[in-house]
Design a protein around this motif. Sequence first.
Motif, short mmCIF file in Angstrom:
data_model
loop_
_atom_site.label_atom_id
_atom_site.label_comp_id
_atom_site.label_asym_id
_atom_site.label_seq_id
_atom_site.Cartn_x
_atom_site.Cartn_y
_atom_site.Cartn_z
N GLY A 1 0.82 -1.21 0.00
CA GLY A 1 0.00 0.00 0.00
C GLY A 1 0.86 1.26 0.00
O GLY A 1 2.06 1.21 -0.14
N ARG A 2 0.18 2.41 0.19
CA ARG A 2 0.92 3.69 0.19
C ARG A 2 1.75 3.81 1.46
O ARG A 2 1.36 3.33 2.52
N TYR A 3 2.92 4.47 1.32
CA TYR A 3 3.78 4.65 2.48
C TYR A 3 3.44 6.00 3.13
O TYR A 3 3.58 7.04 2.49
N PHE A 4 2.98 5.96 4.38
CA PHE A 4 2.69 7.21 5.10
C PHE A 4 3.75 7.43 6.16
O PHE A 4 4.05 6.53 6.95
N GLN A 5 4.33 8.63 6.17
CA GLN A 5 5.24 8.97 7.26
C GLN A 5 4.40 9.17 8.51
O GLN A 5 3.18 9.29 8.46
N SER A 6 5.07 9.23 9.66
CA SER A 6 4.35 9.48 10.91
C SER A 6 4.29 10.99 11.15
O SER A 6 5.29 11.68 10.93
N PRO A 7 3.20 11.58 11.61
CA PRO A 7 1.93 10.90 11.85
C PRO A 7 1.16 10.69 10.56
O PRO A 7 1.28 11.50 9.64
N PRO A 8 0.36 9.66 10.52
CA PRO A 8 -0.42 9.35 9.30
C PRO A 8 -1.58 10.31 9.16
O PRO A 8 -1.93 11.01 10.13
N TYR B 1 -3.76 1.19 10.76
CA TYR B 1 -2.44 1.60 11.25
C TYR B 1 -1.44 1.43 10.11
O TYR B 1 -1.07 0.32 9.76
N PRO B 2 -0.95 2.54 9.51
CA PRO B 2 0.05 2.42 8.44
C PRO B 2 1.41 2.07 9.05
O PRO B 2 1.94 2.84 9.83
N LEU B 3 1.95 0.90 8.68
CA LEU B 3 3.18 0.39 9.30
C LEU B 3 4.41 1.16 8.84
O LEU B 3 4.42 1.84 7.82
N LYS B 4 5.48 1.02 9.64
CA LYS B 4 6.71 1.76 9.35
C LYS B 4 7.60 1.02 8.35
O LYS B 4 8.24 1.63 7.49
N SER B 5 7.68 -0.30 8.47
CA SER B 5 8.52 -1.03 7.52
C SER B 5 8.02 -2.45 7.31
O SER B 5 7.30 -3.00 8.14
N GLY C 1 -2.92 2.65 3.30
CA GLY C 1 -1.55 2.45 3.75
C GLY C 1 -1.13 1.00 3.79
O GLY C 1 -1.86 0.09 3.39
N ILE C 2 0.10 0.79 4.30
CA ILE C 2 0.62 -0.57 4.48
C ILE C 2 0.02 -1.10 5.77
O ILE C 2 0.23 -0.51 6.82
N PHE C 3 -0.75 -2.20 5.69
CA PHE C 3 -1.37 -2.67 6.93
C PHE C 3 -1.35 -4.18 7.07
O PHE C 3 -1.20 -4.92 6.10
#
Length: 468
Positions: A422-429, A450-454, A439-441
């Motif tokens: 999915g799309r990469y969201f920096q924090s905060p999403p 919750y969009p994951l970090k890696s 996002g990546i979930f």
Amino acid sequence: MKATLVTLTLSLALVTAAAFPFERKGASASGGAAKEKRVQYAAWDDVNVIAHGLLQLGQGLKEHVDKTKVQMRDISTKLKVFNRTVTEMGKESQRLQVEGEALKVRARGLEDREGQLLNVTAELREKAEEMQQERRTMGERMSRLEERVDSMLQGAAGRPEPHTGAKNRSDARSIQLMLEAQNRRIDDLMERIRLQQEKLDKQNVRIRTLQSQIQSSRQRNNLRSSNGSAQSGVTEQRDSPVEMASDCHELFLRGETVSGIYTIQPKNAEPINVFCEMTADGGWTVIQRRQDGSVDFDQLWQAYEKGFGSLNGEFWLGLEKIHSIAKDGGYILNINLSDWGDDVVSVRLPFQLGGEETKYSLQIPEAGTFSTLESSLGTDATSGLPFSTHDQDNDQKSDTNCAQHLSGGWWFSNCGRSNLNGRYFQSPPPKQRHQRKQGIFWKTWRGRYYPLKSSVMMIAPAVIENKS
Ligand SMILES: *[C@@H]1O[C@H](CO)[C@@H](O)[C@H](O)[C@H]1NC(C)=O
Ligand SMILES: *[C@@H]1O[C@H](CO)[C@@H](O)[C@H](O)[C@H]1NC(C)=O
Ligand SMILES: *[C@@H]1O[C@H](CO)[C@@H](O)[C@H](O)[C@H]1NC(C)=O
Ligand SMILES: *[C@@H]1O[C@H](CO)[C@@H](O)[C@H](O)[C@H]1NC(C)=O
Ligand SMILES: *[C@@H]1O[C@H](CO)[C@@H](O)[C@H](O)[C@H]1NC(C)=O
């Protein structure tokens, strides 16, 4: 030539010998003029003969010199050729010597390693003996304890006093606990020995590979030196002593222990570059990495088929390549995820990936039941789940194109419980759910929104896991 020379010399000698007596006679005789004249004529004839002879001699000498010149030229040409051969042979032998040295160094390294291995084996044997000894004494102690327990229990049955009975029972309980603890210790030790043995086995495989490499390069050298300088200009392929490894784990077994980019050649496929994650247990071929959002994963079918991104950063290896590596089955998929608190989690699942004709269907056999964590990908893929992108909607939701609704390409089912592309969201999403859901979930870890970090996905033959 010699014969003619001899003949000439002889005839000259004869002529001279014949001429002198006449002159002598002429000088000593009191002077008949006619006689003298005859003598003179005779002398002229002789001179003619001599001159003729000399001419012939000169001619002969010239021929001789010419012939000799030709022979000299021949000899010098031959010498030159010989000189070249000698120089080439010198060069060749120098090269062979250098190679021999390198080989020697390698063999020495190998011997060292074998020595170490023998040492480890000896240590291991000692340890095993100690263990057995310990086991024996433990056995003895145990049977003694058992006797005691038996007699205690009998005593308790025989004596109805509640107080002593309880005491004896608590004794028995503590003895039992002790025994259990001992058993655990033994199991622990056995496990450690088994791990050691495994390491030794791996070392052995590596040593065998190295030995066969040295063997083959030695054979090559022998062949070259026996054929030698006769054909010194032949270029041979070096650096490819055995055929290319078919995946990262094979590279690991051949002695590669450093993670990085390598070239592999899956069976019946072209060589490809991959990133190998080398761990203590083996080599993993990385098929996906997300870590900073530097690569756009919202790509179409063809890109997902061929792969995109950079092996040193974020990338998708490509469905074709993943299929070519894992097509024979017996592979496992390892997924590492991390959240923004740097918590990490690993999911490991056996899998099969079909080819293009199955739309690269992912199949995850269900052995027992999936854990909660595993279920985000496992549950929908037990009977094969095709891959989908915007432009190839193969998902199981009839009124929605999941790839378009979410983002990227994935094995979407009823849109499903996971999407690591999915799309990469920096924090905060982003605050809005309709954005965050792209996002990546991984639903059963940090939840649907919750969009994951890696995320790192990697594959290896299942033997890597054979720990029991
Ligand atoms: C042989 O070759 C060497 C070097 O290639 C050269 O120095 C030498 O003069 C050569 N000798 C003859 C006889 O050609
Ligand atoms: C093996 O062990 C012996 C003594 O324990 C030691 O002297 C020797 O250097 C060791 N060999 C290797 C290759 O480690
Ligand atoms: C068990 O109880 C009996 C009677 O009270 C006592 O004689 C015996 O020593 C006890 N056993 C142990 C192991 O304490
Ligand atoms: C030398 O090389 C030729 C071809 O390059 C080969 O036919 C021949 O068998 C070789 N001879 C030896 C002794 O290896
Ligand atoms: C994956 O996770 C495991 C366990 O948390 C860890 O040991 C390993 O280093 C991780 N590998 C990568 C490539 O992140």
